[in-house]
Structures are given as C-alpha cells and as structure tokens.
Design a protein around this motif. Sequence first.
Motif, PDB file in Angstrom:
ATOM      1  N   MET A   1       0.846  -1.164   0.000  1.00  0.00           N
ATOM      2  CA  MET A   1       0.000   0.000   0.000  1.00  0.00           C
ATOM      3  C   MET A   1       0.896   1.232   0.000  1.00  0.00           C
ATOM      4  O   MET A   1       1.921   1.262   0.659  1.00  0.00           O
ATOM      5  CB  MET A   1      -0.909  -0.029   1.233  1.00  0.00           C
ATOM      6  CG  MET A   1      -1.747   1.203   1.405  1.00  0.00           C
ATOM      7  SD  MET A   1      -2.928   1.084   2.757  1.00  0.00           S
ATOM      8  CE  MET A   1      -4.360   0.605   1.840  1.00  0.00           C
ATOM      9  N   THR A   2       0.489   2.229  -0.707  1.00  0.00           N
ATOM     10  CA  THR A   2       1.224   3.493  -0.746  1.00  0.00           C
ATOM     11  C   THR A   2       0.509   4.525   0.117  1.00  0.00           C
ATOM     12  O   THR A   2      -0.636   4.329   0.538  1.00  0.00           O
ATOM     13  CB  THR A   2       1.307   4.032  -2.184  1.00  0.00           C
ATOM     14  OG1 THR A   2      -0.011   4.379  -2.611  1.00  0.00           O
ATOM     15  CG2 THR A   2       1.921   3.012  -3.130  1.00  0.00           C
TER      16      THR A   2
ATOM     17  N   ALA B   1       2.861   0.964   7.977  1.00  0.00           N
ATOM     18  CA  ALA B   1       4.210   0.585   8.405  1.00  0.00           C
ATOM     19  C   ALA B   1       4.793  -0.404   7.409  1.00  0.00           C
ATOM     20  O   ALA B   1       4.268  -1.506   7.227  1.00  0.00           O
ATOM     21  CB  ALA B   1       4.171  -0.027   9.801  1.00  0.00           C
ATOM     22  N   ASN B   2       5.853   0.007   6.745  1.00  0.00           N
ATOM     23  CA  ASN B   2       6.511  -0.840   5.745  1.00  0.00           C
ATOM     24  C   ASN B   2       5.542  -1.337   4.693  1.00  0.00           C
ATOM     25  O   ASN B   2       5.584  -2.498   4.283  1.00  0.00           O
ATOM     26  CB  ASN B   2       7.222  -2.010   6.422  1.00  0.00           C
ATOM     27  CG  ASN B   2       8.342  -1.569   7.327  1.00  0.00           C
ATOM     28  OD1 ASN B   2       9.073  -0.637   6.996  1.00  0.00           O
ATOM     29  ND2 ASN B   2       8.475  -2.215   8.466  1.00  0.00           N
ATOM     30  N   GLY B   3       4.618  -0.460   4.282  1.00  0.00           N
ATOM     31  CA  GLY B   3       3.671  -0.804   3.238  1.00  0.00           C
ATOM     32  C   GLY B   3       2.493  -1.637   3.696  1.00  0.00           C
ATOM     33  O   GLY B   3       1.674  -2.057   2.886  1.00  0.00           O
ATOM     34  N   VAL B   4       2.385  -1.890   5.000  1.00  0.00           N
ATOM     35  CA  VAL B   4       1.303  -2.716   5.540  1.00  0.00           C
ATOM     36  C   VAL B   4       0.391  -1.827   6.388  1.00  0.00           C
ATOM     37  O   VAL B   4       0.853  -1.124   7.293  1.00  0.00           O
ATOM     38  CB  VAL B   4       1.863  -3.870   6.404  1.00  0.00           C
ATOM     39  CG1 VAL B   4       0.739  -4.689   7.010  1.00  0.00           C
ATOM     40  CG2 VAL B   4       2.775  -4.750   5.565  1.00  0.00           C
ATOM     41  N   LEU B   5      -0.911  -1.871   6.097  1.00  0.00           N
ATOM     42  CA  LEU B   5      -1.889  -1.108   6.855  1.00  0.00           C
ATOM     43  C   LEU B   5      -2.206  -1.844   8.145  1.00  0.00           C
ATOM     44  O   LEU B   5      -2.547  -3.025   8.134  1.00  0.00           O
ATOM     45  CB  LEU B   5      -3.168  -0.932   6.026  1.00  0.00           C
ATOM     46  CG  LEU B   5      -4.229  -0.015   6.614  1.00  0.00           C
ATOM     47  CD1 LEU B   5      -3.711   1.413   6.697  1.00  0.00           C
ATOM     48  CD2 LEU B   5      -5.491  -0.080   5.780  1.00  0.00           C
TER      49      LEU B   5
END
Length: 54
Positions: A1-2, A19-23
């Motif tokens: 995710m951006t 966080a690190n592309g994780v919702l």
Amino acid sequence: MTYDHYADLPDDGQRYELANGVLQTMSPSPHPLHQLLSQYLSKLLIQSCQNDNI
C-alpha cells in the motif's frame, strides 16, 4: 500500500498506520484524563530528579 492509497481510505472511525507498506489498526487514543495524569506524573518525576545545587 502506498501513502496515496492510505490517504484515500474512507473515515470509518478507526485509527490506522502504514508501516513498511502494511496497513495496521492502531489502539484507540488515550482519554484526555489519562493524558493529563500522565503529564502530571512526568512533571513530578522530573522535579524529583532535579539537582537543587545547579
């Protein structure tokens, strides 16, 4: 995710972080009384650790 995807999420009353592309779902915000007590206790701790000879 951006971040752009994150910014486009609907407001569903939940708190999220990316966080690190994780919702991820976040814990609810602390109650204002909790915040006031925490601040007061921090102030007392700081005062108790100060050196009066400075």
